[in-house]
Write a protein that holds these residues in place. Structure first.
Motif, mmCIF file in Angstrom:
data_model
loop_
_atom_site.group_PDB
_atom_site.id
_atom_site.type_symbol
_atom_site.label_atom_id
_atom_site.label_comp_id
_atom_site.label_asym_id
_atom_site.label_seq_id
_atom_site.Cartn_x
_atom_site.Cartn_y
_atom_site.Cartn_z
ATOM 1 N N ALA A 188 5.937 6.540 -7.864
ATOM 2 C CA ALA A 188 6.391 7.893 -7.517
ATOM 3 C C ALA A 188 5.925 8.267 -6.119
ATOM 4 O O ALA A 188 6.678 8.869 -5.336
ATOM 5 N N ALA A 189 4.677 7.923 -5.789
ATOM 6 C CA ALA A 189 4.163 8.219 -4.447
ATOM 7 C C ALA A 189 4.956 7.457 -3.392
ATOM 8 O O ALA A 189 5.257 7.997 -2.317
ATOM 9 N N ALA A 190 5.302 6.207 -3.683
ATOM 10 C CA ALA A 190 6.105 5.430 -2.737
ATOM 11 C C ALA A 190 7.489 6.049 -2.563
ATOM 12 O O ALA A 190 8.024 6.105 -1.450
ATOM 13 N N ALA A 191 8.058 6.527 -3.661
ATOM 14 C CA ALA A 191 9.360 7.180 -3.579
ATOM 15 C C ALA A 191 9.288 8.447 -2.730
ATOM 16 O O ALA A 191 10.161 8.701 -1.880
ATOM 17 N N ASP A 192 8.251 9.234 -2.927
ATOM 18 C CA ASP A 192 8.091 10.467 -2.146
ATOM 19 C C ASP A 192 7.947 10.170 -0.654
ATOM 20 O O ASP A 192 8.352 10.981 0.184
ATOM 21 N N ALA A 193 7.356 9.005 -0.322
ATOM 22 C CA ALA A 193 7.159 8.640 1.081
ATOM 23 C C ALA A 193 8.399 8.034 1.710
ATOM 24 O O ALA A 193 8.409 7.767 2.912
ATOM 25 N N GLY A 194 9.442 7.791 0.896
ATOM 26 C CA GLY A 194 10.698 7.309 1.461
ATOM 27 C C GLY A 194 11.038 5.868 1.176
ATOM 28 O O GLY A 194 11.984 5.328 1.764
ATOM 29 N N ALA A 252 11.145 6.538 -11.326
ATOM 30 C CA ALA A 252 10.731 7.154 -10.070
ATOM 31 C C ALA A 252 11.370 6.501 -8.860
ATOM 32 O O ALA A 252 11.537 7.149 -7.815
ATOM 33 N N LEU A 253 11.751 5.235 -8.975
ATOM 34 C CA LEU A 253 12.179 4.493 -7.798
ATOM 35 C C LEU A 253 13.077 3.338 -8.221
ATOM 36 O O LEU A 253 12.782 2.664 -9.213
ATOM 37 N N ASP A 304 0.849 -1.189 0.000
ATOM 38 C CA ASP A 304 0.000 0.000 0.000
ATOM 39 C C ASP A 304 0.888 1.243 0.000
ATOM 40 O O ASP A 304 1.566 1.532 0.986
ATOM 41 N N SER A 305 0.863 1.978 -1.093
ATOM 42 C CA SER A 305 1.729 3.163 -1.200
ATOM 43 C C SER A 305 1.391 4.207 -0.145
ATOM 44 O O SER A 305 2.251 5.003 0.247
ATOM 45 N N ARG A 306 0.136 4.187 0.355
ATOM 46 C CA ARG A 306 -0.264 5.154 1.376
ATOM 47 C C ARG A 306 0.347 4.845 2.725
ATOM 48 O O ARG A 306 0.383 5.712 3.613
#
Length: 475
Positions: free
Chosen positions: A54-60, A72-73, A29-31
């Motif tokens: 990309a969202a997973a990358a932004d979250a670390g 993105a990752l 879950d990327s969230r």
């Protein structure tokens, strides 16, 4: 694990930028991604995990298991992310199971399966084992090819007990899960009608559930419900020691002197290995006795003493949502939310639990039971008869697939009365959907009523239960 170790474990290929170590968790879950996590890009029916790299990358996230490289990752590229997740969990489980000497204790892995009661038993056992050592137990029903590996990957070198719930929709499913993490203790609760439409017969269900005991090592323990002939009949299929559980004198771990209190909770004497200890459960329903016995036998096999098991069982509380959640509204109406899922056996258990609760009037709001195959109509009609036999005052059948429930109740002597105004006679009402059920119940429920809400998960009656609770807030 380093990303190189991850790639080796899953048979994947590293992208050039994939360096470093997974210092956090593994998640689909990327969230829920946190810094240092490994994100698994699972292709789903409605969404594709690759769209959230990309969202997973932004979250670390440090990297992803994915089917293709992505700028993105960093990625470990694999053919099938779900299968790779299982291989990663298998590698970690092998490493943890073999590291006992360094930790001073051996990892004990417990697998649980059955047509119903898996999650309730898992929740009881998880709380019992936690009193004896660090325990990893899955949330909710993490019992498939994604949930079970994620549970394994929550374990670490300090984990003493790893508790795994195993579901099945056909032959080979449980065997595959056991290859991810072979249990030392296997618990089979029952063989019922869940997914009967997919299996074809109860005997086929028994074949599939028995894959758990077939996977146990010679030094392991098979905990089998002696009150279910198909379960105890699995004994010849295992090399492990067999521990029968149940109410009969032939059970090695059994319950005597079972009695319900005024809140519908069971107390009993736990008898095991010549020892006797009092148990007073905090969960509702006499059917929880069988779950508690299976949990007790597994805990005993894991090394706990009978008195410690009894004390921990007596302290265990409900953990997972929408499973016999009993809530008294401010206006005096009690709502029993058991809407997570349903099959004929769990429906009858819920009706028995409803009958054991003190009430001015007992109301059963029942939706359809899914995946029952050609016998579905007969099972729904039988359920309506069972509801009347259990003393339900008002049966509310919700949705077109549940009309057979009302038909059965009427055939058993209930009256069809659209007003359902709380008279002394048994009543049965058909409503087309949740909204109509909510409108009816808002009109007829009065202080002292107890209302059970239950159906297969796909019918969403947990929403109705939540609405009923909200309707009584602040009254």
């Amino acid at each position: 694990m380093s990303l190189a170790e991850v790639a080796e474990a899953v048979g994947g290929r590293l992208t050039p930028d994939a360096v470093g170590t997974v210092a956090g968790k593994v998640t689909v879950d990327s969230r829920a991604v946190a810094p240092g996590d490994l994100f698994v890009a699972v292709p789903g029916e409605r969404v594709d995990g690759h769209d959230f790299l990309a969202a997973a990358a932004d979250a670390g996230a440090v990297a992803a298991l994915a089917t293709r490289p992505d700028g993105a990752l960093p990625c470990v590229v694999v053919d099938e992310p779900v299968a790779a997740l299982g291989r990663l969990a298998a590698a970690v489980h092998t490493r943890l199971a073999g590291a006992g000497g360094a930790r001073g204790h051996r990892l004990v892995t417990v697998g649980i399966t059955g047509s119903s009661g898996k999650t309730s038993t898992k929740d009881l056992l998880g709380q019992v084992l936690a009193t004896a050592g660090a325990t990893v137990s899955p949330p909710g029903s993490y019992n498939n090819d994604i949930g079970l590996p994620l549970t394994v990957l929550d374990a670490d070198e300090d984990t003493r007990f790893l508790l795994l719930e195993m579901g099945s929709r056909g032959r080979g499913h449980i065997a595959r899960l056991c290859r991810v993490a072979r249990p030392d203790v296997g618990v089979v609760l029952n063989v019922g009608s869940a997914h009967l439409g997919e299996f074809g017969s109860a005997d086929e269900i028994a074949v599939a559930k028995g894959e758990l005991v077939e996977a146990l090592p010679a030094g392991g323990t098979a905990v089998l419900n002696a009150d279910d002939p198909r379960v105890i009949g699995m004994a010849p299929r295992t090399r492990a020691r067999v521990v029968p559980t149940g109410r009969s004198a032939a059970a090695d771990v059994r319950a005597e002197d079972v009695a319900l209190d005024e809140a519908g909770r069971a107390g009993f004497t736990l008898v095991a290995g010549g020892a006797r200890a009092a148990v007073r459960l905090q969960v509702v329903g006499e059917h929880q006795v069988a779950n508690a016995l299976s949990a007790a036998a597994a805990a005993l096999a894991a090394g706990m003493a009978p008195d410690a098991v009894a004390a921990a069982l007596s302290a265990a509380v409900p953990r997972s949502r929408w499973r016999m959640e009993v809530t008294r509204r401010d206006d005096g109406v009690t709502v029993v939310n058991d809407a997570y899922n349903a099959n004929p056996e769990s429906m009858r258990a819920a009706l028995a639990a409803l009958a054991g609760l003190p009430a001015r009037r007992r109301v059963a709001v029942l939706g359809a039971m899914a995946e029952l195959g050609p016998g579905a109509a007969d099972e729904h009609e039988r359920l309506g008869r069972d509801a009347v036999a259990a003393g339900v005052d008002l049966v509310v059948a919700v949705g077109p697939d549940a009309v057979g429930i009302a038909d059965g109740a009427l055939a058993a002597g209930a009256r069809e009365d659209g007003d359902a105004d709380g008279g002394a006679d048994r009543r049965a009402v058909r409503v087309p959907d949740r909204a109509a059920a909510r409108e009816l119940l808002t009109e007829v429920l009065v202080p002292g009523d107890v209302v059970l809400v239950k159906a297969s998960r796909s019918y969403g009656l947990e929403v109705l239960a939540a609405d009923l609770l909200a309707a009584g807030a602040g009254a």
